[in-house]
Design an enzyme around this catalytic site. Sequence first.
Site, mmCIF file in Angstrom:
data_model
loop_
_atom_site.group_PDB
_atom_site.id
_atom_site.type_symbol
_atom_site.label_atom_id
_atom_site.label_comp_id
_atom_site.label_asym_id
_atom_site.label_seq_id
_atom_site.Cartn_x
_atom_site.Cartn_y
_atom_site.Cartn_z
ATOM 1 C CE1 TYR A 56 2.912 47.339 -20.353
ATOM 2 C CE2 TYR A 56 3.844 49.663 -22.129
ATOM 3 C CZ TYR A 56 3.681 48.312 -21.162
ATOM 4 O OH TYR A 56 2.849 47.494 -22.456
ATOM 5 N N GLY A 214 13.175 37.636 -24.458
ATOM 6 C CA GLY A 214 14.257 37.852 -24.379
ATOM 7 C C GLY A 214 14.915 36.369 -23.468
ATOM 8 C CB SER A 217 19.874 36.485 -24.406
ATOM 9 O OG SER A 217 18.648 37.697 -23.989
HETATM 10 N N1 LIG Z 1 -0.070 44.682 -25.578
HETATM 11 C C1 LIG Z 1 0.731 43.717 -24.468
HETATM 12 O O1 LIG Z 1 -0.363 43.157 -23.979
HETATM 13 C C2 LIG Z 1 2.020 43.744 -23.911
HETATM 14 C C3 LIG Z 1 2.259 42.932 -23.531
HETATM 15 C C4 LIG Z 1 3.786 43.264 -22.934
HETATM 16 C C5 LIG Z 1 4.430 43.721 -23.950
HETATM 17 N N2 LIG Z 1 3.902 44.737 -24.300
HETATM 18 C C6 LIG Z 1 5.382 46.078 -25.451
HETATM 19 O O2 LIG Z 1 5.710 45.104 -26.356
HETATM 20 C C7 LIG Z 1 6.982 45.656 -25.544
HETATM 21 C C8 LIG Z 1 7.912 44.312 -26.322
HETATM 22 O O3 LIG Z 1 8.138 43.554 -25.625
HETATM 23 P P1 LIG Z 1 8.787 42.589 -24.298
HETATM 24 O O4 LIG Z 1 9.441 43.531 -23.671
HETATM 25 O O5 LIG Z 1 7.774 42.348 -23.264
HETATM 26 O O6 LIG Z 1 9.714 41.354 -24.429
HETATM 27 P P2 LIG Z 1 10.324 41.532 -25.485
HETATM 28 O O7 LIG Z 1 10.554 42.437 -26.852
HETATM 29 O O8 LIG Z 1 10.441 40.089 -26.795
HETATM 30 O O9 LIG Z 1 12.135 41.475 -24.528
HETATM 31 C C9 LIG Z 1 12.479 41.813 -23.637
HETATM 32 C C10 LIG Z 1 13.309 41.392 -23.043
HETATM 33 O O10 LIG Z 1 14.754 40.958 -23.822
HETATM 34 C C11 LIG Z 1 15.645 41.612 -23.344
HETATM 35 N N3 LIG Z 1 16.306 42.077 -24.837
HETATM 36 C C12 LIG Z 1 16.608 42.803 -25.473
HETATM 37 N N4 LIG Z 1 16.748 42.855 -27.021
HETATM 38 C C13 LIG Z 1 18.239 42.341 -26.557
HETATM 39 C C14 LIG Z 1 19.485 41.764 -26.871
HETATM 40 N N5 LIG Z 1 19.361 42.597 -28.228
HETATM 41 N N6 LIG Z 1 20.035 41.112 -26.851
HETATM 42 C C15 LIG Z 1 19.212 40.219 -25.289
HETATM 43 N N7 LIG Z 1 18.995 40.435 -24.771
HETATM 44 C C16 LIG Z 1 17.508 42.015 -25.487
HETATM 45 C C17 LIG Z 1 15.272 42.598 -22.767
HETATM 46 O O11 LIG Z 1 16.228 43.217 -21.604
HETATM 47 P P3 LIG Z 1 16.946 44.339 -20.708
HETATM 48 O O12 LIG Z 1 15.159 44.900 -20.615
HETATM 49 O O13 LIG Z 1 17.944 44.351 -20.119
HETATM 50 O O14 LIG Z 1 16.731 45.613 -22.475
HETATM 51 C C18 LIG Z 1 14.028 42.426 -22.252
HETATM 52 O O15 LIG Z 1 14.544 41.494 -21.277
HETATM 53 C C19 LIG Z 1 7.078 46.020 -24.595
HETATM 54 O O16 LIG Z 1 8.151 46.855 -24.037
HETATM 55 C C20 LIG Z 1 5.874 46.854 -24.570
HETATM 56 O O17 LIG Z 1 6.053 48.457 -24.839
HETATM 57 C C21 LIG Z 1 3.319 44.897 -24.378
#
Ligand SMILES: NC(=O)c1ccc[n+]([C@@H]2O[C@H](COP(=O)([O-])OP(=O)(O)OC[C@H]3O[C@@H](n4cnc5c(N)ncnc54)[C@H](OP(=O)(O)O)[C@@H]3O)[C@@H](O)[C@H]2O)c1
Length: 333
Positions: A56, A214, A217
């Site tokens: 990251y 997300g 939203s």
């Molecule tokens: N193992 C893997 O291959 C892999 C792949 C992807 C992710 N990950 C991990 O999983 C974590 C979570 O996944 P993700 O971040 O990809 O996706 P997610 O949790 O499904 O969604 C994140 C997105 O949703 C928005 N968001 C979060 N809470 C919200 C709310 N209450 N209302 C409106 N929008 C909201 C965030 O906005 P903001 O950014 O503006 O806060 C961001 O744009 C990552 O941070 C990472 O650590 C792992």
Amino acid sequence: MKFRKLGNTGQQLSAIGLGCMGMSFAYGPADEQESISTLHKALDLGVNFWDTADMYANGENEKLISKVLVPNRDKIFIATKFGFRFKDGKASHSGAPGTYFDGSSEWIKQAVDQSLQRLKIDEIDLYYAHRIDPNVPVEETVGAMADLVKAGKVKYLGLSEASAESIRKANKIHPITALQSEYSLLTKDIGKEILPTIRELGITLVPYSPLARGLFSNINEVQNFGDDDFRKSLPRYQQENLENNKNLAQEINDFAASKGVKGTQLALAWVLNQGEDIIPIPGTKRIKYLEENIAATQIELSASDVETIDSILKKYPNIGERYSEGSMKLVNN
Ligand SMILES: NC(=O)c1ccc[n+]([C@@H]2O[C@H](COP(=O)([O-])OP(=O)(O)OC[C@H]3O[C@@H](n4cnc5c(N)ncnc54)[C@H](OP(=O)(O)O)[C@@H]3O)[C@@H](O)[C@H]2O)c1
């Protein structure tokens, strides 16, 4: 805060963790101050399971987290991952042409030391192989990870996006504590074979992107995403799926509103509702979203709520793949 058990370890973790990726990478501009405040807030509210990876922003996310992690080491369970590398050293996302995966034992030995240095800690609580390397036997990768446990550099082992077969092979070499794979209202491909396998083996599921990135939203904001925004590369945000996904998001948000919650909270509640052996890691860089996500742990979904959600999903099947073609080759291997 509600807590859930991590695998067979006896470790209790907050029922939702904190995905830290977006604080440095992938989803729009970074704001270090806001991210640090969000990390402190997570700590105050009992969210003790934080997720990062060495890729990251090419290690910058680990460095950012260390600023709050180090002075609070005993209160936080930290997970990081290894394996994605950049050909020219230039940070990018997993599907970019210059990014490749390396699950070799030689690389693992170097990668763990680099993560420990950036995090400024002596031991990583949970260390994941970010993918299964199709060119390296999983036994070699997990054998090298097991050596890190013996060396006291890592406490528990995890895999990300592994197939049922790889999980079984890996678990014979060393107990696997967690599987981190994409799982949400819109991504359920692990449900058929992988989820039953990890349940049989006592492995916790850590759903990543549990809010479908997300989408509920932000699907109407796609025209405002910057050029380096990872979501621009995802089929679900492409023209051919936009109308379907906007309508789907609208109906999910409307149903959520009828229950007095947000669509993102409903999506998270759905994931939490799939079992006590599941600890999702919604990602955010904002205190407001963190608080909303924590509140979602209190939502009770009835059988009729689940039926309504299913019927909305059925109405809009054209959601698109979860990754681009190249990235899809590296999942569930
Ligand atoms: N193992 C893997 O291959 C892999 C792949 C992807 C992710 N990950 C991990 O999983 C974590 C979570 O996944 P993700 O971040 O990809 O996706 P997610 O949790 O499904 O969604 C994140 C997105 O949703 C928005 N968001 C979060 N809470 C919200 C709310 N209450 N209302 C409106 N929008 C909201 C965030 O906005 P903001 O950014 O503006 O806060 C961001 O744009 C990552 O941070 C990472 O650590 C792992």
